[in-house]
Design an enzyme around this catalytic site. Structure first.
Site, PDB file in Angstrom:
ATOM      1  N   GLU A 197      -3.549   7.618  -4.396  1.00 22.35           N
ATOM      2  CA  GLU A 197      -3.951   6.890  -5.624  1.00 22.35           C
ATOM      3  C   GLU A 197      -5.321   7.742  -6.275  1.00 22.35           C
ATOM      4  OE1 GLU A 197      -3.846   3.025  -5.599  1.00 22.35           O
ATOM      5  OE2 GLU A 197      -2.062   2.694  -4.914  1.00 22.35           O
ATOM      6  N   HIS A 241      -1.208   0.258  -9.780  1.00 24.12           N
ATOM      7  CA  HIS A 241      -1.773  -0.573  -8.954  1.00 24.12           C
ATOM      8  C   HIS A 241      -2.491  -2.023  -9.608  1.00 24.12           C
ATOM      9  CE1 HIS A 241      -3.735  -0.711  -4.541  1.00 24.12           C
ATOM     10  NE2 HIS A 241      -3.446  -1.933  -5.055  1.00 24.12           N
ATOM     11  N   ARG A 300       0.685  -1.117  -0.015  1.00 29.19           N
ATOM     12  CA  ARG A 300      -0.035   0.027   0.052  1.00 29.19           C
ATOM     13  C   ARG A 300       0.964   1.374  -0.082  1.00 29.19           C
ATOM     14  NH1 ARG A 300      -3.543  -2.802  -1.523  1.00 29.19           N
ATOM     15  NH2 ARG A 300      -5.548  -2.995  -0.616  1.00 29.19           N
TER      16      ARG A 300
HETATM   17  C1  GLV Z   1      -4.952  -5.180  -3.894  1.00 27.41           C
HETATM   18  O1  GLV Z   1      -4.275  -4.175  -3.704  1.00 27.41           O
HETATM   19  C2  GLV Z   1      -5.422  -5.866  -2.946  1.00 27.41           C
HETATM   20  O2  GLV Z   1      -5.591  -5.436  -1.603  1.00 27.41           O
HETATM   21  O3  GLV Z   1      -6.063  -6.995  -3.143  1.00 27.41           O
END
Ligand code: GLV
Length: 316
Positions: free
Chosen positions: A263, A281, A234
């Site tokens: 983001e 991402h 993250r």
């Molecule tokens: C993606 O970032 C997830 O947490 O599945």
């Protein structure tokens, strides 16, 4: 028959468990997220919500659902920092996520970033595309070797372990840091010690108050000017301002990022930082994995509505 809000169009087959169970599906058309007010209104008369990590399910949304008949929120993601778990717990709303199904896919992407950042893949490709590359040069694009390097994994859950398995094929020495002793060779109790020893550091911790800005200026300094940082966890785990500064100053060698602090906003100094690979991402973004994630979330919804406890329950 229950009424289920699905906050976006899902990958093909993703809603099959809801269809098979005969539930009524209320689905947001297209790919634009609900804004907060829309979300608060949309949960008023549903039994369950299937949502994405870009939906902020805060206490206001949960309270609105609880005034009606909301019983479960299933996030199509393994991370659930977008959901106020404490509020959900308090209101008796179950929260589920999608652990397990995306481990290998996300580990693949972490390795892509490890390789691409270490070997300067992004800027080399940019030069080819822009015409800036004028021919082979013995001192061009000199990256860092991945094979036999020391890989430091910060967080050693399922995804971290999957990255470690890949690293074995590259002859890497793998260290890992976790809050509790894993009992696995390579466990390093001190994060600082891991950062000092690793050539490449890859982050695999969930976002919470303990992990926010876990990697800041001091930690980047410990890593040193030859080190590579990869983040598929993250964004807020890394202090982007400090990272951008380190990349521009050359006090860290390279970075590969799939996630960002705000983001879809990208820190402007990361956009023009040298030796930096930036992806949007896409850690779990394969057709098969995204469909499985949606199915797993929907199965959890069906289980809760049937009075069962799904294995992927986050609340207690
Ligand atoms: C993606 O970032 C997830 O947490 O599945």
């Amino acid at each position: 028959m229950a009424r289920i809000l699905v906050t976006r169009v899902m990958p093909e087959g993703g809603l099959d468990p809801l269809v098979t169970a005969g539930h009524e599906i209320v689905q947001r058309a297209g790919d634009t997220p609900y804004n907060h007010a829309e979300l608060v209104a949309a949960v008023v008369d549903v039994d369950a919500v299937v949502c994405l990590l870009t939906d902020r399910i805060d206490s206001a949304v949960l309270a609105s659902g609880a005034e009606g008949r909301l019983r479960v929120v299933a996030n199509v993601a393994v991370g659930y920092d977008n959901i106020d778990i404490e509020a959900a717990q308090h209101l008796g709303i179950a929260v589920c996520n999608t652990p397990g199904v995306l481990d290998e896919t996300t580990a693949d992407l972490a390795f892509l970033l490890i390789l691409s950042a270490s070997r300067l893949g992004s800027e080399a490709e940019r030069d080819v595309r822009s015409g800036a590359w004028k021919g082979w040069g013995v001192r061009q694009y000199l990256g860092r070797d991945v094979h036999h390097a020391v890989l430091g994994l910060v967080g050693y859950g399922r995804i971290g372990a999957a990255v470690a398995r890949r690293a074995a094929g590259f002859g890497m020495k793998v260290l890992h840091h976790a809050r509790h002793d894993t009992g696995v060779p390579g466990y390093t109790a001190s994060l600082d010690a891991l950062l000092e020893q690793a050539d490449i550091v890859s982050l695999h911790v969930p976002l919470n108050e303990d992990s926010r800005h876990l990697i800041g200026a001091r930690q980047l300094e410990l890593m040193g000017p030859d080190a590579v940082l990869v983040n598929t966890a993250r964004g807020p785990v890394v202090d982007e301002e400090a990272l951008a500064q380190a990349l521009h100053a050359g006090t860290i060698f390279a970075a590969g990022l799939d996630v960002y602090e705000r983001e879809p906003e990208i820190h402007p100094r990361l956009l023009d930082a040298p030796h930096t690979v930036l992806l949007p991402h896409i850690g779990s973004a394969t057709q098969a994995t995204r469909a499985q994630m949606a199915q797993m979330a929907c199965e959890a919804v069906c289980a809760v509505l049937d009075g069962n406890r799904p294995p992927n329950l986050v609340t207690s």
